[in-house]
Scaffold this motif. Structure first.
Motif, PDB file in Angstrom:
ATOM      1  N   ASN A  43      -7.390  76.696  15.297  1.00 15.34           N
ATOM      2  CA  ASN A  43      -6.415  77.343  14.415  1.00 15.34           C
ATOM      3  C   ASN A  43      -6.336  78.841  14.704  1.00 15.34           C
ATOM      4  O   ASN A  43      -5.240  79.404  14.797  1.00 15.34           O
ATOM      5  CB  ASN A  43      -6.775  77.123  12.947  1.00 15.34           C
ATOM      6  CG  ASN A  43      -5.912  76.080  12.297  1.00 15.34           C
ATOM      7  OD1 ASN A  43      -4.787  75.839  12.700  1.00 15.34           O
ATOM      8  ND2 ASN A  43      -6.443  75.446  11.278  1.00 15.34           N
ATOM      9  N   SER A  44      -7.477  79.493  14.854  1.00 14.67           N
ATOM     10  CA  SER A  44      -7.491  80.936  15.105  1.00 14.67           C
ATOM     11  C   SER A  44      -6.908  81.274  16.467  1.00 14.67           C
ATOM     12  O   SER A  44      -6.406  82.377  16.677  1.00 14.67           O
ATOM     13  CB  SER A  44      -8.911  81.492  14.991  1.00 14.67           C
ATOM     14  OG  SER A  44      -9.708  81.072  16.082  1.00 14.67           O
ATOM     15  N   PHE A  45      -6.961  80.328  17.366  1.00 17.07           N
ATOM     16  CA  PHE A  45      -6.405  80.532  18.704  1.00 17.07           C
ATOM     17  C   PHE A  45      -4.876  80.421  18.697  1.00 17.07           C
ATOM     18  O   PHE A  45      -4.228  80.759  19.665  1.00 17.07           O
ATOM     19  CB  PHE A  45      -7.016  79.510  19.671  1.00 17.07           C
ATOM     20  CG  PHE A  45      -6.743  79.827  21.107  1.00 17.07           C
ATOM     21  CD1 PHE A  45      -7.505  80.773  21.775  1.00 17.07           C
ATOM     22  CD2 PHE A  45      -5.719  79.204  21.789  1.00 17.07           C
ATOM     23  CE1 PHE A  45      -7.238  81.091  23.096  1.00 17.07           C
ATOM     24  CE2 PHE A  45      -5.452  79.508  23.117  1.00 17.07           C
ATOM     25  CZ  PHE A  45      -6.216  80.453  23.770  1.00 17.07           C
ATOM     26  N   GLY A  46      -4.322  79.943  17.595  1.00 21.59           N
ATOM     27  CA  GLY A  46      -2.874  79.807  17.504  1.00 21.59           C
ATOM     28  C   GLY A  46      -2.371  78.416  17.824  1.00 21.59           C
ATOM     29  O   GLY A  46      -1.161  78.192  17.926  1.00 21.59           O
ATOM     30  N   MET A  47      -3.294  77.472  17.984  1.00 26.24           N
ATOM     31  CA  MET A  47      -2.884  76.091  18.206  1.00 26.24           C
ATOM     32  C   MET A  47      -2.183  75.594  16.948  1.00 26.24           C
ATOM     33  O   MET A  47      -2.572  75.939  15.833  1.00 26.24           O
ATOM     34  CB  MET A  47      -4.088  75.201  18.513  1.00 26.24           C
ATOM     35  CG  MET A  47      -4.892  75.589  19.742  1.00 26.24           C
ATOM     36  SD  MET A  47      -4.083  75.255  21.311  1.00 26.24           S
ATOM     37  CE  MET A  47      -3.890  73.497  21.310  1.00 26.24           C
TER      38      MET A  47
END
Length: 180
Positions: free
Chosen positions: A156-160
């Motif tokens: 989630n934090s990676f932008g997935m």
């Protein structure tokens, strides 16, 4: 594997990117086994089949097809990832019937514990999105077991983009962006 071009040959601070060869097979299997042991020590049952001698992702076959990429520090494997350009039965089971033509499936992203905590996992995931172009592919898909909250937060934090949960697994995808 479909035709590909590696646009980013190095990852910070000094990891060289290369496609795995059959000579790397035992070192890769050792890395996966060590990762499974580490996961078990953390209380996770992920990859537990490896501890029983079962490689459900057919790593040797993936190496032979050219689907495995290594991130090396000199001669030592610091990390690895399997990129499937055709969905496995596992992927079809989780993702259903749509979106496969344009998607790459990420499996077995593993970090040698000697390199843990250095951001290599994030760098490898960024490389999957930006550092390699695979003919006809523009989307990255991956999954993680629902019980692994840390991995869920990481993706989630990676932008997935979270696409929901299916059969006890979280699904994520994201368009690829290429840098040259």
């Amino acid at each position: 594997m479909k035709r590909f071009r590696i646009n980013q040959q190095e990852l910070p601070p000094s990891f060289h990117v290369q496609q795995a060869t059959s000579e790397d097979t035992q070192d890769i299997l050792n890395l996966l086994l060590e990762t499974a042991k580490w996961l078990q020590a953390q209380g996770s049952s992920q990859w537990s089949a490896l501890l029983e001698g079962h490689d459900v992702h057919g790593t040797g076959d993936a190496i032979a097809r050219g689907d495995v990429f290594l991130f090396k520090d000199g001669d030592k494997i610091a990390g690895m990832v399997i990129l499937l350009t055709e969905p496995s039965a596992w992927d079809m089971n989780l993702w259903g019937e749509t979106g496969h033509e344009e998607s790459i499936y990420v499996h077995r992203l593993a970090i040698n514990r000697e390199y843990a905590g250095q951001g290599l996992g994030a760098n490898i995931l960024a490389w999957v999105h930006q550092g390699i172009e695979i003919e006809g592919k523009s989307n990255v898909r991956l999954d993680c077991i629902e019980s692994n909250d840390a991995l869920y937060r990481f993706y989630n934090s990676f932008g997935m983009i979270y696409r929901g949960s299916v059969k006890g697994f979280h699904l994520f995808e994201q368009p690829q962006t290429h840098q040259r």
